[in-house]
Design a protein around this motif. Structure first.
Motif, PDB file in Angstrom:
ATOM      1  N   SER A 145      30.221  14.081   2.052  1.00 12.77           N
ATOM      2  CA  SER A 145      30.318  15.094   0.987  1.00 12.77           C
ATOM      3  C   SER A 145      29.636  14.658  -0.311  1.00 12.77           C
ATOM      4  N   VAL A 146      29.322  13.376  -0.482  1.00 14.85           N
ATOM      5  CA  VAL A 146      28.638  12.929  -1.705  1.00 14.85           C
ATOM      6  C   VAL A 146      27.122  13.076  -1.599  1.00 14.85           C
ATOM      7  N   LYS A 147      26.601  13.435  -0.424  1.00 13.94           N
ATOM      8  CA  LYS A 147      25.155  13.541  -0.225  1.00 13.94           C
ATOM      9  C   LYS A 147      24.477  14.461  -1.248  1.00 13.94           C
ATOM     10  N   PRO A 148      24.983  15.688  -1.498  1.00  5.54           N
ATOM     11  CA  PRO A 148      24.309  16.543  -2.488  1.00  5.54           C
ATOM     12  C   PRO A 148      24.218  15.905  -3.873  1.00  5.54           C
ATOM     13  N   LEU A 149      25.265  15.204  -4.267  1.00  2.00           N
ATOM     14  CA  LEU A 149      25.264  14.547  -5.573  1.00  2.00           C
ATOM     15  C   LEU A 149      24.254  13.395  -5.612  1.00  2.00           C
ATOM     16  N   LEU A 150      24.190  12.609  -4.542  1.00  2.00           N
ATOM     17  CA  LEU A 150      23.191  11.538  -4.453  1.00  2.00           C
ATOM     18  C   LEU A 150      21.777  12.112  -4.513  1.00  2.00           C
ATOM     19  N   ASP A 151      21.547  13.187  -3.787  1.00  2.00           N
ATOM     20  CA  ASP A 151      20.215  13.807  -3.756  1.00  2.00           C
ATOM     21  C   ASP A 151      19.807  14.315  -5.141  1.00  2.00           C
ATOM     22  N   GLU A 152      20.719  15.008  -5.820  1.00  2.00           N
ATOM     23  CA  GLU A 152      20.428  15.527  -7.163  1.00  2.00           C
ATOM     24  C   GLU A 152      20.193  14.400  -8.161  1.00  2.00           C
ATOM     25  N   PHE A 153      21.021  13.362  -8.070  1.00  2.00           N
ATOM     26  CA  PHE A 153      20.909  12.255  -9.012  1.00  2.00           C
ATOM     27  C   PHE A 153      19.603  11.484  -8.812  1.00  2.00           C
ATOM     28  N   MET A 154      19.158  11.365  -7.557  1.00  2.00           N
ATOM     29  CA  MET A 154      17.869  10.724  -7.283  1.00  2.00           C
ATOM     30  C   MET A 154      16.757  11.441  -8.044  1.00  2.00           C
ATOM     31  N   ALA A 155      16.730  12.761  -7.962  1.00  2.00           N
ATOM     32  CA  ALA A 155      15.689  13.534  -8.654  1.00  2.00           C
ATOM     33  C   ALA A 155      15.799  13.374 -10.169  1.00  2.00           C
ATOM     34  N   GLU A 156      17.032  13.311 -10.675  1.00  2.00           N
ATOM     35  CA  GLU A 156      17.217  13.121 -12.113  1.00  2.00           C
ATOM     36  C   GLU A 156      16.656  11.764 -12.553  1.00  2.00           C
ATOM     37  N   ILE A 157      16.919  10.716 -11.785  1.00  2.00           N
ATOM     38  CA  ILE A 157      16.372   9.393 -12.116  1.00  2.00           C
ATOM     39  C   ILE A 157      14.847   9.432 -12.068  1.00  2.00           C
ATOM     40  N   PHE A 180      16.229  17.495   4.917  1.00  2.00           N
ATOM     41  CA  PHE A 180      16.030  16.607   6.057  1.00  2.00           C
ATOM     42  C   PHE A 180      16.823  15.298   5.987  1.00  2.00           C
ATOM     43  N   GLY A 181      17.523  15.049   4.899  1.00  2.00           N
ATOM     44  CA  GLY A 181      18.161  13.753   4.714  1.00  2.00           C
ATOM     45  C   GLY A 181      19.439  13.506   5.494  1.00  2.00           C
ATOM     46  N   ARG A 182      20.079  14.554   5.960  1.00  2.00           N
ATOM     47  CA  ARG A 182      21.379  14.392   6.629  1.00  2.00           C
ATOM     48  C   ARG A 182      21.332  13.395   7.778  1.00  2.00           C
ATOM     49  N   ARG A 183      20.272  13.422   8.573  1.00  2.00           N
ATOM     50  CA  ARG A 183      20.217  12.511   9.721  1.00  2.00           C
ATOM     51  C   ARG A 183      20.128  11.057   9.281  1.00  2.00           C
ATOM     52  N   PHE A 184      19.586  10.798   8.088  1.00  2.00           N
ATOM     53  CA  PHE A 184      19.507   9.428   7.584  1.00  2.00           C
ATOM     54  C   PHE A 184      20.830   8.979   6.971  1.00  2.00           C
ATOM     55  N   ALA A 185      21.663   9.947   6.620  1.00  2.00           N
ATOM     56  CA  ALA A 185      22.977   9.630   6.056  1.00  2.00           C
ATOM     57  C   ALA A 185      24.022   9.450   7.151  1.00  2.00           C
ATOM     58  N   THR A 186      23.726   9.898   8.364  1.00  2.00           N
ATOM     59  CA  THR A 186      24.727   9.872   9.431  1.00  2.00           C
ATOM     60  C   THR A 186      24.338   9.046  10.640  1.00  2.00           C
ATOM     61  N   LYS A 187      23.052   8.708  10.781  1.00  2.00           N
ATOM     62  CA  LYS A 187      22.691   7.961  11.988  1.00  2.00           C
ATOM     63  C   LYS A 187      23.375   6.597  11.958  1.00  2.00           C
ATOM     64  N   PRO A 188      23.850   6.151  13.107  1.00  2.00           N
ATOM     65  CA  PRO A 188      24.571   4.876  13.111  1.00  2.00           C
ATOM     66  C   PRO A 188      23.655   3.705  12.760  1.00  2.00           C
ATOM     67  N   THR A 189      24.228   2.740  12.087  1.00  2.00           N
ATOM     68  CA  THR A 189      23.511   1.523  11.758  1.00  2.00           C
ATOM     69  C   THR A 189      23.615   0.571  12.943  1.00  2.00           C
TER      70      THR A 189
END
Length: 142
Positions: free
Chosen positions: A92-104, A125-134
């Motif tokens: 659920s923090v993904k949208p905030l991370l994405d927005e903050f990246m653009a602000e920086i 397209f970022g969701r798969r990078f936030a959820t794929k297993p490490t």
């Protein structure tokens, strides 16, 4: 979204992985986890300060040439996504991370249109990078 961005005075890194931090680095984020989270390389305190340890590796702005204006935002974004992949932050923090990246990016001198394009790309397209297993590799010695 506007928040005061506090951070270390210098972002010192070298090539290797693609980029590797040479000194500790922190950046104040708008994230507010319920408790301190860490994986040993990236930490996020309850006040939203994200810390990176020397040796942390990241790949810069994925899919684009790297520029100085993209380094701090891509570091914060990659660290946040890593914490999500490892289950230390909720998706659920993904949208905030994405927005903050653009602000920086914008605050660091990237053209607003380019920052917006990167934001739209990670939003879509970022969701798969936030959820794929490490993948964890264990070395067993006898």
């Amino acid at each position: 979204m506007q928040c005061k961005i506090e951070r270390s005075l210098q972002l010192v890194y070298k090539g290797g992985y693609k980029y590797q931090l040479q000194h500790p680095y922190f950046i104040q984020t708008p994230l507010r986890p319920e408790q301190f989270v860490t994986n040993g390389w990236v930490s996020l305190d309850v006040d939203g300060k994200m810390f990176f340890m020397p040796g942390y590796c990241w790949d810069g702005v994925t899919g684009a040439p790297d520029t100085e204006s993209g380094m701090a935002g891509s570091l914060m974004h990659d660290g946040g996504y890593q914490l999500m992949r490892e289950g230390l932050l909720p998706l659920s923090v993904k949208p905030l991370l994405d927005e903050f990246m653009a602000e920086i990016f914008r605050r660091d001198g990237m053209w607003a249109l380019i920052a917006e394009l990167f934001y739209l790309a990670v939003r879509k397209f970022g969701r798969r990078f936030a959820t794929k297993p490490t993948t964890i590799i264990r070395l067993i010695t006898r």
